[in-house]
Structures are given as C-alpha cells and as structure tokens.
Scaffold this motif. Sequence first.
Motif, PDB file in Angstrom:
ATOM      1  N   ARG A  34       0.863  -1.183   0.000  1.00 36.50           N
ATOM      2  CA  ARG A  34       0.000   0.000   0.000  1.00 36.50           C
ATOM      3  C   ARG A  34       0.893   1.224   0.000  1.00 36.50           C
ATOM      4  O   ARG A  34       1.619   1.481   0.976  1.00 36.50           O
ATOM      5  N   PHE A  35       0.861   1.975  -1.082  1.00 28.04           N
ATOM      6  CA  PHE A  35       1.735   3.135  -1.245  1.00 28.04           C
ATOM      7  C   PHE A  35       1.568   4.089  -0.069  1.00 28.04           C
ATOM      8  O   PHE A  35       0.464   4.467   0.304  1.00 28.04           O
ATOM      9  N   GLY A  36       2.694   4.481   0.521  1.00 26.44           N
ATOM     10  CA  GLY A  36       2.706   5.473   1.592  1.00 26.44           C
ATOM     11  C   GLY A  36       2.309   4.955   2.962  1.00 26.44           C
ATOM     12  O   GLY A  36       2.338   5.707   3.930  1.00 26.44           O
ATOM     13  N   ALA A  37       1.945   3.685   3.053  1.00 27.60           N
ATOM     14  CA  ALA A  37       1.512   3.132   4.341  1.00 27.60           C
ATOM     15  C   ALA A  37       2.706   2.633   5.148  1.00 27.60           C
ATOM     16  O   ALA A  37       3.776   2.365   4.607  1.00 27.60           O
ATOM     17  N   ASP A  38       2.494   2.493   6.447  1.00 29.25           N
ATOM     18  CA  ASP A  38       3.467   1.847   7.317  1.00 29.25           C
ATOM     19  C   ASP A  38       3.235   0.351   7.166  1.00 29.25           C
ATOM     20  O   ASP A  38       2.234  -0.178   7.658  1.00 29.25           O
ATOM     21  N   MET A  39       4.125  -0.312   6.447  1.00 33.59           N
ATOM     22  CA  MET A  39       3.942  -1.724   6.112  1.00 33.59           C
ATOM     23  C   MET A  39       4.935  -2.594   6.868  1.00 33.59           C
ATOM     24  O   MET A  39       6.051  -2.179   7.133  1.00 33.59           O
ATOM     25  N   LYS A  40       4.506  -3.794   7.138  1.00 33.56           N
ATOM     26  CA  LYS A  40       5.380  -4.839   7.663  1.00 33.56           C
ATOM     27  C   LYS A  40       5.536  -5.854   6.537  1.00 33.56           C
ATOM     28  O   LYS A  40       4.548  -6.438   6.082  1.00 33.56           O
ATOM     29  N   VAL A  41       6.761  -6.027   6.072  1.00 29.95           N
ATOM     30  CA  VAL A  41       7.034  -6.916   4.949  1.00 29.95           C
ATOM     31  C   VAL A  41       7.731  -8.160   5.483  1.00 29.95           C
ATOM     32  O   VAL A  41       8.747  -8.063   6.167  1.00 29.95           O
ATOM     33  N   THR A  42       7.179  -9.303   5.155  1.00 22.93           N
ATOM     34  CA  THR A  42       7.748 -10.588   5.559  1.00 22.93           C
ATOM     35  C   THR A  42       8.149 -11.333   4.304  1.00 22.93           C
ATOM     36  O   THR A  42       7.404 -11.344   3.323  1.00 22.93           O
ATOM     37  N   LEU A  43       9.338 -11.943   4.333  1.00 25.59           N
ATOM     38  CA  LEU A  43       9.768 -12.699   3.170  1.00 25.59           C
ATOM     39  C   LEU A  43      10.671 -13.841   3.576  1.00 25.59           C
ATOM     40  O   LEU A  43      11.314 -13.803   4.619  1.00 25.59           O
ATOM     41  N   VAL A  44      10.691 -14.839   2.716  1.00 19.97           N
ATOM     42  CA  VAL A  44      11.653 -15.923   2.822  1.00 19.97           C
ATOM     43  C   VAL A  44      12.504 -15.809   1.564  1.00 19.97           C
ATOM     44  O   VAL A  44      12.064 -16.160   0.467  1.00 19.97           O
ATOM     45  N   ASN A  45      13.706 -15.242   1.724  1.00 15.48           N
ATOM     46  CA  ASN A  45      14.598 -15.030   0.590  1.00 15.48           C
ATOM     47  C   ASN A  45      15.138 -16.382   0.165  1.00 15.48           C
ATOM     48  O   ASN A  45      15.703 -17.115   0.966  1.00 15.48           O
ATOM     49  N   ASP A  46      14.943 -16.706  -1.098  1.00 12.92           N
ATOM     50  CA  ASP A  46      15.341 -17.999  -1.648  1.00 12.92           C
ATOM     51  C   ASP A  46      16.752 -17.898  -2.198  1.00 12.92           C
ATOM     52  O   ASP A  46      16.990 -17.285  -3.220  1.00 12.92           O
ATOM     53  N   GLY A  47      17.697 -18.471  -1.527  1.00 13.76           N
ATOM     54  CA  GLY A  47      19.091 -18.478  -2.000  1.00 13.76           C
ATOM     55  C   GLY A  47      20.084 -18.194  -0.902  1.00 13.76           C
ATOM     56  O   GLY A  47      20.821 -19.073  -0.517  1.00 13.76           O
ATOM     57  N   PRO A  48      20.206 -17.008  -0.403  1.00 16.09           N
ATOM     58  CA  PRO A  48      19.510 -15.776  -0.760  1.00 16.09           C
ATOM     59  C   PRO A  48      19.978 -15.239  -2.118  1.00 16.09           C
ATOM     60  O   PRO A  48      21.150 -15.340  -2.473  1.00 16.09           O
ATOM     61  N   VAL A  49      19.012 -14.696  -2.859  1.00 21.34           N
ATOM     62  CA  VAL A  49      19.295 -14.086  -4.159  1.00 21.34           C
ATOM     63  C   VAL A  49      18.666 -12.702  -4.152  1.00 21.34           C
ATOM     64  O   VAL A  49      17.442 -12.557  -4.001  1.00 21.34           O
ATOM     65  N   THR A  50      19.514 -11.666  -4.259  1.00 17.95           N
ATOM     66  CA  THR A  50      19.061 -10.276  -4.223  1.00 17.95           C
ATOM     67  C   THR A  50      19.887  -9.471  -5.226  1.00 17.95           C
ATOM     68  O   THR A  50      21.107  -9.611  -5.265  1.00 17.95           O
ATOM     69  N   PHE A  51      19.190  -8.604  -6.008  1.00 19.40           N
ATOM     70  CA  PHE A  51      19.865  -7.755  -6.998  1.00 19.40           C
ATOM     71  C   PHE A  51      19.321  -6.337  -6.944  1.00 19.40           C
ATOM     72  O   PHE A  51      18.133  -6.134  -6.712  1.00 19.40           O
ATOM     73  N   ASN A  52      20.216  -5.352  -7.203  1.00 17.73           N
ATOM     74  CA  ASN A  52      19.814  -3.978  -7.464  1.00 17.73           C
ATOM     75  C   ASN A  52      19.653  -3.833  -8.955  1.00 17.73           C
ATOM     76  O   ASN A  52      20.591  -4.153  -9.709  1.00 17.73           O
TER      77      ASN A  52
END
Length: 145
Positions: free
Chosen positions: A124-142
Amino acid sequence: MKSLIQRVSAASVTVDNEVISEIGSGCLILLGVEKQDSHDTANKLAKKISQFRFFNDQAGKMNLDIRQHGGEILVVSQFTLVADTQRGNRPGFSKGASPEQGRVLYHAFMDALSALSIPVQAGRFGADMKVTLVNDGPVTFNIDC
C-alpha cells in the motif's frame, strides 16, 4: 527508478495487523521512484525485470525469468531506496519523487508488469507496512533504470 529484487519462496505485506498481499514463489520488489523518472522509465524497468534470469533451471543454473519460472511478483514502494547517503550521517531525500509522482509511477510500473503477463500483488503506497519474506538463496539484486 531504483529497485531491489529478491527471489523469494514466500512474501507478504501487512498493514494495521491485516495481511493485504501475499505471494508464493516469485520475487519481492522494493521500488524507489526518483524525480526524473517517467512512465517510460517504469516500462523499461518492468521489461528488464521480466526478462532477468535469476531463477534456477533443472540443472540448478540461473537461466529462467519470472514467467518461465511461473512465479508472482510483490511490489512494495520503498522511498528510502532513493536516499543520498554519501555525506554525513543522515540520509537526504532530495532526489525522491513527490508523493503524487511516486504513486502514479508505482502503479504504472505494476501495470507494465501485468501487461507482460506477470501476476502482480502490491503493498500500500505510503503506508506503514510490515514486509515478511523468505529469501530464496539468498538471491538479491539492485536493478536501476
């Protein structure tokens, strides 16, 4: 436009103790919008991410894109990605888009992904969000455009 994409086996967004979006296997994208960004930028980034091969094939090599993998994307607005952290100890946000421009381009980016036949969920744009994730790998890119 700046993005941090993470290959996930699951991810969700909670606002006010209510889960508003969740996905299984796919990727979580944290998206930051800058002043100079446009609809063209959103379309280019969506295309680049849609073709980015960071899912494993049968041989365990990163050879599959999100559509070949059959995954979903969860997009979360992340204003702090555009912060200038080069000087001092406090981030500067002068490069960031206005809230109005950010909201429009956030939705334009998700629309561009959907137009590429990728299932998309949203924070939700602009909301105070709690994001939960299970990073697979971990694999992360910019990935920036």
